[in-house]
Design a protein around this motif. Structure first.
Motif, PDB file in Angstrom:
ATOM      1  N   ALA A   1      38.895   0.563  42.946  1.00  0.00           N
ATOM      2  CA  ALA A   1      40.138   1.339  42.956  1.00  0.00           C
ATOM      3  C   ALA A   1      40.998   1.031  41.735  1.00  0.00           C
ATOM      4  O   ALA A   1      41.532   1.939  41.085  1.00  0.00           O
ATOM      5  N   LEU A   2      41.134  -0.245  41.409  1.00  0.00           N
ATOM      6  CA  LEU A   2      41.975  -0.608  40.267  1.00  0.00           C
ATOM      7  C   LEU A   2      41.359  -0.191  38.933  1.00  0.00           C
ATOM      8  O   LEU A   2      42.084  -0.002  37.950  1.00  0.00           O
ATOM      9  N   MET A   3      40.056  -0.038  38.894  1.00  0.00           N
ATOM     10  CA  MET A   3      39.427   0.399  37.652  1.00  0.00           C
ATOM     11  C   MET A   3      39.337   1.911  37.526  1.00  0.00           C
ATOM     12  O   MET A   3      39.040   2.421  36.441  1.00  0.00           O
ATOM     13  N   THR A   4      39.583   2.646  38.612  1.00  0.00           N
ATOM     14  CA  THR A   4      39.422   4.103  38.556  1.00  0.00           C
ATOM     15  C   THR A   4      40.697   4.870  38.873  1.00  0.00           C
ATOM     16  O   THR A   4      40.807   6.046  38.519  1.00  0.00           O
ATOM     17  N   ASP A   5      41.647   4.259  39.532  1.00  0.00           N
ATOM     18  CA  ASP A   5      42.891   4.926  39.928  1.00  0.00           C
ATOM     19  C   ASP A   5      44.000   4.502  38.970  1.00  0.00           C
ATOM     20  O   ASP A   5      44.582   3.421  39.103  1.00  0.00           O
ATOM     21  N   ASP A   6      44.314   5.356  38.009  1.00  0.00           N
ATOM     22  CA  ASP A   6      45.300   5.008  36.988  1.00  0.00           C
ATOM     23  C   ASP A   6      46.682   4.779  37.574  1.00  0.00           C
ATOM     24  O   ASP A   6      47.419   3.890  37.128  1.00  0.00           O
ATOM     25  N   ALA A   7      47.064   5.587  38.569  1.00  0.00           N
ATOM     26  CA  ALA A   7      48.395   5.446  39.166  1.00  0.00           C
ATOM     27  C   ALA A   7      48.520   4.113  39.904  1.00  0.00           C
ATOM     28  O   ALA A   7      49.554   3.437  39.826  1.00  0.00           O
ATOM     29  N   LEU A   8      47.469   3.727  40.627  1.00  0.00           N
ATOM     30  CA  LEU A   8      47.480   2.434  41.322  1.00  0.00           C
ATOM     31  C   LEU A   8      47.583   1.301  40.325  1.00  0.00           C
ATOM     32  O   LEU A   8      48.377   0.365  40.503  1.00  0.00           O
ATOM     33  N   TRP A   9      46.786   1.380  39.270  1.00  0.00           N
ATOM     34  CA  TRP A   9      46.848   0.317  38.261  1.00  0.00           C
ATOM     35  C   TRP A   9      48.242   0.216  37.666  1.00  0.00           C
ATOM     36  O   TRP A   9      48.786  -0.877  37.510  1.00  0.00           O
ATOM     37  N   ARG A  10      48.841   1.354  37.327  1.00  0.00           N
ATOM     38  CA  ARG A  10      50.164   1.343  36.714  1.00  0.00           C
ATOM     39  C   ARG A  10      51.192   0.703  37.632  1.00  0.00           C
ATOM     40  O   ARG A  10      52.013  -0.110  37.195  1.00  0.00           O
TER      41      ARG A  10
ATOM     42  N   ILE B   1      50.770  -5.404  46.264  1.00  0.00           N
ATOM     43  CA  ILE B   1      51.847  -5.133  45.301  1.00  0.00           C
ATOM     44  C   ILE B   1      51.393  -5.426  43.876  1.00  0.00           C
ATOM     45  O   ILE B   1      51.525  -4.595  42.981  1.00  0.00           O
ATOM     46  N   THR B   2      50.867  -6.626  43.647  1.00  0.00           N
ATOM     47  CA  THR B   2      50.368  -6.982  42.315  1.00  0.00           C
ATOM     48  C   THR B   2      48.862  -7.219  42.324  1.00  0.00           C
ATOM     49  O   THR B   2      48.306  -7.744  41.364  1.00  0.00           O
ATOM     50  N   GLY B   3      48.225  -6.859  43.402  1.00  0.00           N
ATOM     51  CA  GLY B   3      46.792  -7.065  43.570  1.00  0.00           C
ATOM     52  C   GLY B   3      46.450  -7.047  45.040  1.00  0.00           C
ATOM     53  O   GLY B   3      47.221  -6.549  45.869  1.00  0.00           O
ATOM     54  N   PHE B   4      45.297  -7.623  45.382  1.00  0.00           N
ATOM     55  CA  PHE B   4      44.845  -7.599  46.767  1.00  0.00           C
ATOM     56  C   PHE B   4      44.187  -8.922  47.146  1.00  0.00           C
ATOM     57  O   PHE B   4      43.551  -9.579  46.316  1.00  0.00           O
ATOM     58  N   HIS B   5      44.348  -9.282  48.423  1.00  0.00           N
ATOM     59  CA  HIS B   5      43.612 -10.402  49.026  1.00  0.00           C
ATOM     60  C   HIS B   5      42.507  -9.788  49.874  1.00  0.00           C
ATOM     61  O   HIS B   5      42.788  -9.056  50.820  1.00  0.00           O
ATOM     62  N   GLU B   6      41.270 -10.095  49.575  1.00  0.00           N
ATOM     63  CA  GLU B   6      40.156  -9.559  50.362  1.00  0.00           C
ATOM     64  C   GLU B   6      39.070 -10.608  50.515  1.00  0.00           C
ATOM     65  O   GLU B   6      38.510 -11.082  49.523  1.00  0.00           O
ATOM     66  N   ALA B   7      38.787 -10.976  51.758  1.00  0.00           N
ATOM     67  CA  ALA B   7      37.708 -11.924  52.032  1.00  0.00           C
ATOM     68  C   ALA B   7      36.359 -11.227  52.165  1.00  0.00           C
ATOM     69  O   ALA B   7      35.328 -11.792  51.796  1.00  0.00           O
TER      70      ALA B   7
ATOM     71  N   ARG C   1      35.176  -4.921  51.026  1.00  0.00           N
ATOM     72  CA  ARG C   1      36.568  -4.604  50.748  1.00  0.00           C
ATOM     73  C   ARG C   1      36.987  -5.125  49.376  1.00  0.00           C
ATOM     74  O   ARG C   1      37.756  -4.481  48.663  1.00  0.00           O
ATOM     75  N   PHE C   2      36.486  -6.289  49.002  1.00  0.00           N
ATOM     76  CA  PHE C   2      36.764  -6.847  47.680  1.00  0.00           C
ATOM     77  C   PHE C   2      36.296  -5.863  46.606  1.00  0.00           C
ATOM     78  O   PHE C   2      37.036  -5.551  45.655  1.00  0.00           O
ATOM     79  N   ALA C   3      35.074  -5.374  46.759  1.00  0.00           N
ATOM     80  CA  ALA C   3      34.527  -4.428  45.784  1.00  0.00           C
ATOM     81  C   ALA C   3      35.313  -3.121  45.771  1.00  0.00           C
ATOM     82  O   ALA C   3      35.567  -2.546  44.705  1.00  0.00           O
ATOM     83  N   GLU C   4      35.718  -2.631  46.942  1.00  0.00           N
ATOM     84  CA  GLU C   4      36.497  -1.392  47.004  1.00  0.00           C
ATOM     85  C   GLU C   4      37.804  -1.524  46.231  1.00  0.00           C
ATOM     86  O   GLU C   4      38.213  -0.599  45.513  1.00  0.00           O
ATOM     87  N   ARG C   5      38.462  -2.658  46.381  1.00  0.00           N
ATOM     88  CA  ARG C   5      39.728  -2.863  45.666  1.00  0.00           C
ATOM     89  C   ARG C   5      39.491  -2.933  44.165  1.00  0.00           C
ATOM     90  O   ARG C   5      40.287  -2.402  43.378  1.00  0.00           O
TER      91      ARG C   5
END
Length: 363
Positions: A309-318, A292-298, A302-306
């Motif tokens: 995603a937040l740096m390239t997907d404008d809609a997700l970031w918004r 919702i406001t970010g991601f939990h990734e151990a 997966r950490f890198a993928e998230r």
């Protein structure tokens, strides 16, 4: 109202330093709580490693090396059992556990804790969950999440998506090296124009090349030039400078650390509307709403993928930016002080309604 004494020995500071020096979470929390308790008309004295008596925002700051007080209505020792004896005969004794509580059960400390039996005040569910059964406890435990200062609360939504900049804003000893390894191996190849801005309280002088000093210790060794250029270590920033840097960032990245008992850096970034990718370590995941406001990734992949995603997907970031602004404002320090007062003093002193701006009940 009440005569309250607080002690803390984390570093040399007094109340004036909140506006003049970069402080860690413990010191800034002590200052903010003391000021709010004084605003509620309590007589508040804080003993630290300060060098001289200071009066600031209604709080008396005194050197802890001076004479010990005999008594008070409420005595609050910050973190360390050795401080429990500082006030000889307080009416009530509490320990404000701002770090991990594991040290309290150490064989050198356990006797002090049981002798004085302070009321523990905790900040996170993580602290509650790891509280040792050999320690005295309240049932239920007093759990009050740390307040957030007004300068990070109530910001508007960003009109434009920030550039591809990530930010790290904690102590560089808390897994910065591993984070930069993940950045170099798994994030930067997919987002070549991305930048990782590194902030935090450290002793790097302005103008110093961090890679020449930290390579092999706080930063991974033998990194190519394009990786070194993408990781920018900044001098310790002012409060205003750090807020500006966070608002300009697209995502906060933090692998967490086992000592985190609350993690103000992540909480403040979220309040400012910065989505975060964090590892689910200690209390850190309590500061981020997963998905919702970010991601939990151990997992590092997966950490890198998230992060990508937040740096390239404008809609997700918004979506996550606006969700953080809606849901992650936390509580104010005024509310924190009110909960603190209610938990430790409500049975001894009537509520001062004029301070709380609460109208009296109808006759």
């Amino acid at each position: 109202m009440a005569d309250i004494i607080i002690t803390d020995t984390t570093r040399q500071y007094d109340g004036r330093h909140l506006e003049t020096q970069p402080l860690g979470g413990t010191e800034s929390s002590v200052i903010r709580l003391a000021r709010e308790l004084a605003r509620r008309r309590h007589a508040v004295t804080v003993y630290t490693n300060c060098t001289e008596p200071v009066e600031d925002h209604g709080v008396a700051w005194r050197p802890i090396a001076g004479a010990r007080p005999e008594t008070c209505d409420l005595y609050v020792a910050c973190q360390h059992p050795r401080l429990l004896r500082f006030v000889r005969r307080p009416e009530r004794r509490a320990i404000w556990v701002l770090w991990q509580p594991n040290h309290l059960k150490h064989y050198k400390q356990l006797g002090r804790v049981w002798w004085y039996r302070p009321v523990p005040v905790l900040q996170s569910l993580h602290q509650v969950h790891i509280w040792s059964p050999v320690l005295p406890r309240r049932d239920p435990q007093i759990l009050i999440p740390l307040g957030l200062p007004e300068d990070v609360r109530g910001w508007p939504s960003q009109p434009a998506v920030p550039p591809r900049r990530a930010i790290f804003a904690s102590n560089p000893q808390r897994n910065l090296r591993r984070l930069v390894e993940i950045w170099a191996e798994k994030v930067l190849p997919r987002v070549p124009d991305a930048v990782l801005d590194v902030y935090g309280v450290h002793e790097m002088p302005p103008g110093t090349d961090a890679w020449s000093v930290w390579s092999g210790s706080l930063l991974p060794p033998d990194q190519p030039a394009h990786v070194r250029a993408s990781v920018r270590v900044h001098p310790t920033a002012t409060r205003e400078g750090l807020i500006e840097a966070m608002r300009a960032a697209r995502v906060l990245l933090y692998l967490g650390h086992k000592v985190e008992a609350f993690c103000l850096a992540v909480a403040e970034a979220q309040a400012l509307g910065v989505p975060a990718v964090v590892a689910p370590v200690a209390a850190v995941p309590e500061r981020v709403l997963d998905g919702i406001t970010g991601f939990h990734e151990a997992d590092p992949d997966r950490f890198a993928e998230r992060a990508v995603a937040l740096m390239t997907d404008d809609a997700l970031w918004r979506r996550q930016h606006e969700a953080a602004l809606r849901h992650q404002q936390g509580i104010s320090w005024s509310e924190y002080a009110g909960r603190f007062e209610a938990a430790l003093l409500a049975d001894r002193f009537p509520i001062n309604r004029s301070v709380l701006d609460i109208p009296p009940p109808e006759a």
